[in-house]
Design a protein around this motif. Structure first.
Motif, short mmCIF file in Angstrom:
data_model
loop_
_atom_site.label_atom_id
_atom_site.label_comp_id
_atom_site.label_asym_id
_atom_site.label_seq_id
_atom_site.Cartn_x
_atom_site.Cartn_y
_atom_site.Cartn_z
N PHE A 380 0.81 -1.22 0.00
CA PHE A 380 0.00 0.00 0.00
C PHE A 380 0.84 1.27 0.00
O PHE A 380 0.31 2.36 0.23
CB PHE A 380 -0.95 -0.01 1.20
N ALA A 381 2.12 1.15 -0.28
CA ALA A 381 2.98 2.33 -0.32
C ALA A 381 2.53 3.29 -1.41
O ALA A 381 2.16 2.87 -2.51
CB ALA A 381 4.43 1.92 -0.55
N GLY A 382 2.52 4.59 -1.08
CA GLY A 382 2.16 5.61 -2.05
C GLY A 382 0.68 5.91 -2.14
O GLY A 382 0.28 6.81 -2.89
N LEU A 383 -0.15 5.21 -1.39
CA LEU A 383 -1.60 5.45 -1.43
C LEU A 383 -2.02 6.34 -0.27
O LEU A 383 -1.44 6.29 0.83
CB LEU A 383 -2.35 4.11 -1.37
N ASP A 384 -3.05 7.15 -0.50
CA ASP A 384 -3.51 8.09 0.53
C ASP A 384 -4.24 7.38 1.66
O ASP A 384 -4.17 7.81 2.82
CB ASP A 384 -4.44 9.13 -0.10
N GLN A 385 -4.94 6.30 1.36
CA GLN A 385 -5.69 5.60 2.39
C GLN A 385 -4.74 4.85 3.32
O GLN A 385 -3.65 4.43 2.92
CB GLN A 385 -6.67 4.61 1.75
N SER A 386 -5.19 4.67 4.54
CA SER A 386 -4.35 3.95 5.51
C SER A 386 -4.31 2.47 5.16
O SER A 386 -5.28 1.92 4.61
CB SER A 386 -4.91 4.11 6.92
N PRO A 387 -3.20 1.79 5.46
CA PRO A 387 -3.14 0.35 5.22
C PRO A 387 -4.26 -0.42 5.89
O PRO A 387 -4.79 -1.38 5.32
CB PRO A 387 -1.77 -0.04 5.76
N GLU A 388 -4.64 0.03 7.10
CA GLU A 388 -5.71 -0.67 7.82
C GLU A 388 -7.04 -0.56 7.07
O GLU A 388 -7.79 -1.54 6.95
CB GLU A 388 -5.86 -0.10 9.23
N ALA A 389 -7.33 0.64 6.56
CA ALA A 389 -8.58 0.84 5.82
C ALA A 389 -8.57 0.02 4.53
O ALA A 389 -9.59 -0.57 4.14
CB ALA A 389 -8.78 2.32 5.52
N LEU A 390 -7.43 -0.03 3.86
CA LEU A 390 -7.34 -0.80 2.63
C LEU A 390 -7.47 -2.29 2.91
O LEU A 390 -8.11 -3.02 2.13
CB LEU A 390 -6.02 -0.49 1.92
N GLU A 391 -6.88 -2.75 3.99
CA GLU A 391 -7.02 -4.17 4.36
C GLU A 391 -8.47 -4.51 4.62
O GLU A 391 -8.96 -5.56 4.19
CB GLU A 391 -6.17 -4.48 5.60
N ARG A 392 -9.20 -3.60 5.32
CA ARG A 392 -10.61 -3.85 5.59
C ARG A 392 -11.40 -3.88 4.29
O ARG A 392 -12.29 -4.71 4.10
CB ARG A 392 -11.17 -2.79 6.54
N PHE A 393 -11.08 -2.94 3.40
CA PHE A 393 -11.79 -2.89 2.12
C PHE A 393 -11.58 -4.19 1.35
O PHE A 393 -12.55 -4.78 0.84
CB PHE A 393 -11.28 -1.69 1.30
N ILE A 394 -10.34 -4.64 1.26
CA ILE A 394 -10.05 -5.86 0.49
C ILE A 394 -10.69 -7.07 1.15
O ILE A 394 -11.22 -7.96 0.47
CB ILE A 394 -8.53 -6.02 0.33
N ALA A 395 -10.66 -7.14 2.46
CA ALA A 395 -11.26 -8.27 3.16
C ALA A 395 -12.75 -8.38 2.89
O ALA A 395 -13.34 -9.48 2.97
CB ALA A 395 -11.02 -8.16 4.66
N ASP A 396 -13.38 -7.26 2.54
CA ASP A 396 -14.82 -7.24 2.30
C ASP A 396 -15.18 -7.40 0.83
O ASP A 396 -16.35 -7.34 0.46
CB ASP A 396 -15.41 -5.92 2.83
N VAL A 397 -14.17 -7.62 -0.02
CA VAL A 397 -14.43 -7.79 -1.45
C VAL A 397 -15.26 -9.06 -1.66
O VAL A 397 -14.91 -10.13 -1.14
CB VAL A 397 -13.09 -7.87 -2.22
N PRO A 398 -16.36 -8.99 -2.40
CA PRO A 398 -17.22 -10.18 -2.58
C PRO A 398 -16.47 -11.39 -3.12
O PRO A 398 -16.75 -12.53 -2.73
CB PRO A 398 -18.28 -9.70 -3.57
N PHE A 399 -15.54 -11.18 -4.04
CA PHE A 399 -14.81 -12.27 -4.67
C PHE A 399 -14.10 -13.15 -3.65
O PHE A 399 -13.92 -14.36 -3.88
CB PHE A 399 -13.79 -11.67 -5.65
N LEU A 400 -13.71 -12.58 -2.51
CA LEU A 400 -12.93 -13.31 -1.52
C LEU A 400 -13.78 -13.92 -0.41
O LEU A 400 -13.23 -14.51 0.52
CB LEU A 400 -11.88 -12.39 -0.89
N LYS A 401 -15.09 -13.82 -0.51
CA LYS A 401 -15.93 -14.34 0.56
C LYS A 401 -15.85 -15.85 0.68
O LYS A 401 -15.97 -16.42 1.75
CB LYS A 401 -17.39 -13.91 0.34
N ASP A 402 -15.72 -16.53 -0.44
CA ASP A 402 -15.53 -17.99 -0.44
C ASP A 402 -14.25 -18.24 -1.22
O ASP A 402 -14.22 -18.13 -2.43
CB ASP A 402 -16.72 -18.68 -1.11
#
Length: 792
Positions: A380-402
Motif C-alpha cells: 500500500f505504499a504511495g496510497l492516501d488511504q491507511s493500510p488498515e482501511a485498505l485491508e478492511r476494504f479488500i477483506a470485504d471484497v465479494p470475490f474473496l468471501k468464499d
C-alpha cells in the motif's frame, strides 16, 4: 442509428445515478497500485534480477496497463465467488499484482516472475495456484473456453446437479481486441449459440493496437455485428467520466465528434505525444470552432492529456456502471475503449507491445506514484488511504468471501470389467460403440456421468447407439420430427435437458475446448463428469492447439479418434492419418493407446474411466481406433493379461530365451503381423510376436526409470518394455509395424540395444483397397516377413 440498424455503438450508455465516491476513490487507488506493481514486477525481472543467460525476460507492460482498471473493477468490486475468469495472456503481471494485493500471491513469486518457480508469464491453473480459473497463453482459446465452461455449467444445472450453496457464476473472458483475429473464436460463438449458453461475459480491451500495428478503423462495428448475430448483448464503453463532463460543456459536442472521427493511429500517436500535441491537432482539424478551442484551452497540457486519455475502459465509475447495466443472463460483449500502455511513458506508441521502461522512466513513475525508494514492493505504499482501511476494504471484497476456487467431487465408481457381445469379426471402433451401448443400457452411476460430444461425426464414430439410449442435450425439449411423422430412421435422438450428448458443428477446436471445460467440471463446479469426445483421427491436427490447451489445464477426458491410418484405404490421403501416434506420445497430459482387438478396447476403456479420475497420477486418454474389421480372438482376458494391455504391450507368442528376432505390431495391422509371423516361425521357431497397445505408456515408463537411474533415485525395478525384451538375445533384431509413422515404435530398439527394421507410413496416403495400399507402404505380410528374414 448505425448503418446496421443498432444503436450507434460509440454512443454513451448513460450514467444513472452516482456511485459511492469513497469506494470509487479506493478502487482508483488500488488500480494505480496494480499498474505500479505490474510495471515494477516486469522492471525487476528485466533490469534488477540477475541475468544468467542474457535473454530478455519481457512481460507485456503496455498490455497490463491497458486493462488495469478493468481488472480492478472486476476483482475488487464486481466478481462473486461463483464467477470464473479467463485473464488475457499478456495481462499476467496485472493478475499477479491483484492476487498479491489480495494476499493470495507470495512476494517471492512476484520477484521471480518468469523465472523458475515464480509467477508464470501467462496465467496457469497448474503452476500459479488455485486463483487461476483458466490457463491462458495461446490467444483466443481462453476466451472461447469460457463459452464452453458456461455450457458445462448449464449442463449440470439443468440436470439438477451442482453446489447448492453457490449461485450460477458468470464465465468472464478478458479479451485483447487482436485476439478476435483468431478463427477459433468464431467457431466457438457459432457452436455455443446453438446451445443458447447463458452467463458469459467477454470484456474486450479495445486498445486498437496489436503486436505489429494499429487495427483497422471501425473494427468495433464489425465486432458488435458478429456478437449480435449470435444473440449476444453488446455494450460499448467509449468515454470516461471526465470526457462525459467535458461533453456537457460548451464545445463539448464538437469534442465528442472529433474523438469519434479521429483515426485509431492518430489517437494512439497523440496519446504518446501528450497535451501539446492534442491541442495542436484538435485546433488544426477544427480551425473555425471557437467553442471547442475555448474548451480545450480551459485545460492545461497535463489536464488536457488526462481528459483525452480518459476512455471508458480506464474509468472505474464508467466500468462499474457498465457492469451494472448488463440487462440479463444472455451472453454479453463489452467493448471497452482503452489506450495501450495507459498511464505509462510508452502509452499509445505503436512499438509498445513488447516494450520496457528504462530505469530512468521507472524512477520517474515511482516518484509520480509517491512511492518511497525501498518500498517498491510494499502493498500500500504511495496510497492516501491507511493500510488498515485498505485491508478492511479488500477483506470485504465479494470475490474473496468464499476462497475455495478449486472444488472437489466424489469419484464415479467404475465396474471391475466392461463387457460387450463378442463378434467373430469386428473393428476396434465397433467394439467402442458396443461398450458404450452396454454402459448406457445398464444405466448405472457410470452411465449417468458420461457425457459425449463430437464435431458432427457422432454416427460415423459409433456413438449412435449411445445417443439413442441417452439422448441429445438441449436446453429445451425438442421432438424428433422424423419419429413424430413416422419416417423410418436408425436415429432416435431425443433432445432434452436430460440428454447426454452435446452436438457440435464441424469444428475440432470446439471439440477440444468443450472437452477441456467438461473435464474441469469437478474442479470448477464441484460435480464430476466423464467426458468422451470422438472425431476422425486425421483431424486431431486441425484442433491440436486446443487439444494442447486442454491438456495444459490438466483437464480430464477420453478422446476417441477413429478411423485412423491408411487402413481407411478408399478415402485417400485427406482422411488418412500418419503422425497422430507421435502426437499422442508427445502431448503432455495425454496418455495414448492403439489397441488391435475389441477385448483390448474393453480393458483400456475401463482403465481410462478410472485414470481420468486419479487426481495425482491421472491424465486425459487418447484411443486411436480403426474401422477395419478383423478376426477377433476367442480368449479370456485374465488379470495378468489385462495388466499388460494397460501397461502397453504383451507377447502374443513369447520368444524362447535367446531368440534372435521378434515382430512387434500396433493396431489394425495385426492380421498382417500374425500372418508374417506364422510364415517366419516355420523356419525360426524361437521368434516372438509382440502386441503393442500403448507405445506411449511403454516409452514414458522406461524414460521415467532412465531419468531416475541418472539421478540415482531408482528402486531397481525394470520398466515393462525392458521386461518384455528380456528373453531376446543381445544381438536380436526387431521388425516393428504400425499404420502410422514408424518412429512411434522404432525407438524400442534403444531399450536393450536391438536393431530395428521400422515399417510404417511416412508420406501422404493413397486411395485403393487394403491390399494395394498396404503393399504400397510396405506394411503387408510380405514386407514384414521379408524385413524379418533380411535381418537374420
Amino acid at each position: 442509428m448505425a448503418p446496421d440498424g443498432h444503436q450507434d455503438p460509440v454512443a454513451d450508455i448513460g450514467y444513472l445515478g452516482e456511485a459511492d465516491a469513497a469506494e470509487i476513490d479506493t478502487l482508483e487507488a488500488i488500480e494505480r497500485k496494480v499498474r505500479w506493481l505490474s510495471a515494477w514486477t516486469i522492471h525487476n525481472a528485466n533490469h534488477l534480477r540477475e541475468s544468467r543467460d542474457g535473454l530478455k525476460v519481457g512481460g507485456h507492460l503496455a498490455s497490463c496497463a491497458s486493462v488495469s482498471a478493468i481488472m480492478t473493477a472486476l476483482y475488487f468490486h464486481e466478481l462473486t465467488p461463483a464467477d470464473r475468469v479467463a485473464v488475457k495472456p499478456h495481462a499476467s503481471p496485472a493478475f499477479h499484482a491483484i492476487q498479491y494485493l489480495m494476499g493470495e500471491q507470495k512476494l517471492e513469486k512476484l520477484k521471480n516472475f518468469r523465472a523458475y518457480g515464480g509467477a508464470q508469464s501467462y496465467p496457469s491453473r497448474t503452476k500459479d495456484g488455485e486463483m487461476v480459473d483458466f490457463s491462458t497463453g495461446s490467444v483466443g482459446l481462453g476466451a472461447a473456453l469460457t463459452n464452453f465452461a458456461a455450457l458445462t455449467q448449464d449442463y449440470l444445472r439443468l440436470k439438477g446437479w451442482g453446489r447448492k450453496d453457490r449461485d450460477r457464476g458468470r464465465m468472464i473472458a478478458l479479451v485483447g481486441d487482436a485476439e478476435l483475429d483468431e478463427g477459433n473464436v468464431y467457431e466457438a460463438l457459432m457452436d455455443t449459440w446453438k446451445h443458447d449458453v447463458r452467463n458469459v461475459w467477454w470484456v474486450i480491451d479495445y486498445n486498437r493496437q496489436s503486436l505489429d500495428g494499429v487495427v483497422n478503423e471501425n473494427l468495433f462495428r464489425i465486432i458488435g455485428r458478429f456478437f449480435r448475430a449470435v444473440g449476444w448483448n453488446v455494450l460499448t464503453l467509449k468515454y470516461g467520466s471526465k470526457q462525459m463532463a467535458a461533453f456537457a460543456r460548451p464545445g463539448g459536442e464538437s469534442l465528442k465528434r472529433w474523438i469519434n472521427t479521429c483515426p485509431n493511429d492518430v489517437y494512439s500517436a497523440l496519446s504518446f505525444q501528450g497535451g501539446p500535441a492534442w491541442r495542436k491537432q484538435i485546433k488544426a482539424d477544427t480551425p473555425d470552432d471557437a467553442a471547442l478551442h475555448r474548451l480545450i484551452d480551459s485545460y492545461d497540457d497535463a489536464a488536457l492529456h488526462d481528459v483525452m486519455c480518459n476512455l471508458g475502459g480506464h474509468d472505474i465509475k464508467a466500468l462499474l456502471h457498465t457492469f451494472k447495466s448488463v440487462p440479463n443472463d444472455k451472453p454479453t460483449c463489452i467493448i471497452a475503449y482503452t489506450i495501450k500502455g495507459w498511464g505509462l511513458p510508452l502509452a499509445g506508441h505503436k512499438d509498445n507491445h513488447a516494450g520496457l521502461m528504462n530505469p530512468q522512466q521507472t524512477e520517474t513513475l515511482r516518484q509520480s506514484m509517491g512511492i518511497a525508494e525501498g518500498e517498491e514492493w510494499e502493498r500500500f505504499a504511495g496510497l492516501d488511504q491507511s493500510p488498515e482501511a485498505l485491508e478492511r476494504f479488500i477483506a470485504d471484497v465479494p470475490f474473496l468471501k468464499d476462497r475455495a476456487r478449486v472444488l472437489e467431487a466424489e469419484p464415479v465408481p467404475v465396474p471391475e470389467k466392461l463387457t460387450f457381445k463378442r463378434a467373430e469379426r469386428g473393428s476396434t471402433q465397433e467394439a467402442f460403440g458396443k461398450l458404450l451401448h452396454e454402459i448406457a443400457r445398464e444405466n448405472g452411476p457410470l452411465a449417468e456421468r458420461i457425457v459425449t460430444t463430437s464435431p458432427d461425426v457422432a454416427q460415423s464414430t459409433n456413438l449412435g447407439a449411445w445417443i439413442n439410449q441417452r439422448g441429445l442435450f438441449s436446453r429445451e425439449e425438442r421432438a424428433d420430427e422424423f419419429k413424430e411423422r413416422k419416417v423410418p430412421s436408425a436415429q432416435k435422438w431425443v433432445r432434452s435437458p436430460q440428454g447426454q450428448h452435446i452436438e457440435l458443428g464441424i469444428a475440432e477446436n470446439d471439440l477440444f475446448l468443450n472437452l477441456a471445460a467438461l473435464g474441469l467440471s469437478a474442479k470448477l463446479f464441484g460435480e464430476r463428469l466423464l467426458p468422451i469426445g470422438t472425431l476422425y483421427d486425421p483431424f486431431i491436427q486441425r484442433g491440436l492447439d486446443a487439444l494442447n490447451y486442454g491438456c495444459y489445464q490438466d483437464s480430464r477426458f477420453i478422446l476417441v479418434a477413429t478411423p485412423s491410418g491408411v487402413s481407411l484405404a478408399p478415402e485417400g490421403g485427406a482422411h488418412q492419418s500418419i503422425s497422430t501416434p507421435m502426437i499422442g506420445m508427445g502431448q503432455p497430459g495425454l496418455m495414448s493407446f492403439e489397441p488391435s482387438f475389441g477385448d483390448e478396447v474393453a480393458v483400456i476403456l475401463r482403465w481410462a474411466f478410472a485414470h481420468i479420475q486419479d487426481e495425482e497420477k491421472g491424465s486425459a486418454v487418447y484411443l486411436r481406433l480403426s474401422t477395419r474389421p478383423i478376426d477377433q480372438p476367442d480368449r479370456e482376458i485374465d488379470d495378468d493379461l489385462a495388466d499388460q494391455i494397460v501397461k502397453g504391450g504383451y507377447w502374443v507368442h513369447p520368444p524362447r530365451n535367446g531368440a534372435r528376432t521378434a515382430i512387434v505390431y500396433v493396431g489394425a495391422v495385426a492380421p498382417q503381423a500374425h500372418e508374417a509371423f506364422a510364415r517366419l516361425r516355420a523356419d525360426f521357431p524361437d521368434a516372438g510376436l509382440l502386441a503393442i497397445t500403448s507405445a506411449d505408456r511403454l516409452y514414458n515408463d522406461w524414460q521415467r526409470l532412465e531419468r531416475a537411474r541418472l539421478d540415482g533415485t531408482d528402486d531397481g525395478r525394470m520398466a515393462h518394455v525392458e521386461d518384455l525384451f528380456e528373453p531376446l538375445a543381445g544381438d536380436a533384431r526387431l521388425v516393428s509395424v504400425i499404420d502410422g509413422h514408424p518412429a512411434a515404435v522404432a525407438w524400442m530398439g534403444a531399450v536393450r540395444g536391438h536393431s530395428v527394421a521400422p515399417l510404417g507410413v511416412e508420406t501422404f496416403g493413397q486411395c485403393g483397397d487394403l491390399i494395394d495400399v498396404y503393399g504400397h507402404y510396405g506394411i503387408d505380410a510380405d514386407h514384414i516377413e521379408r524385413a524379418a528374414r533380411r535381418m537374420l
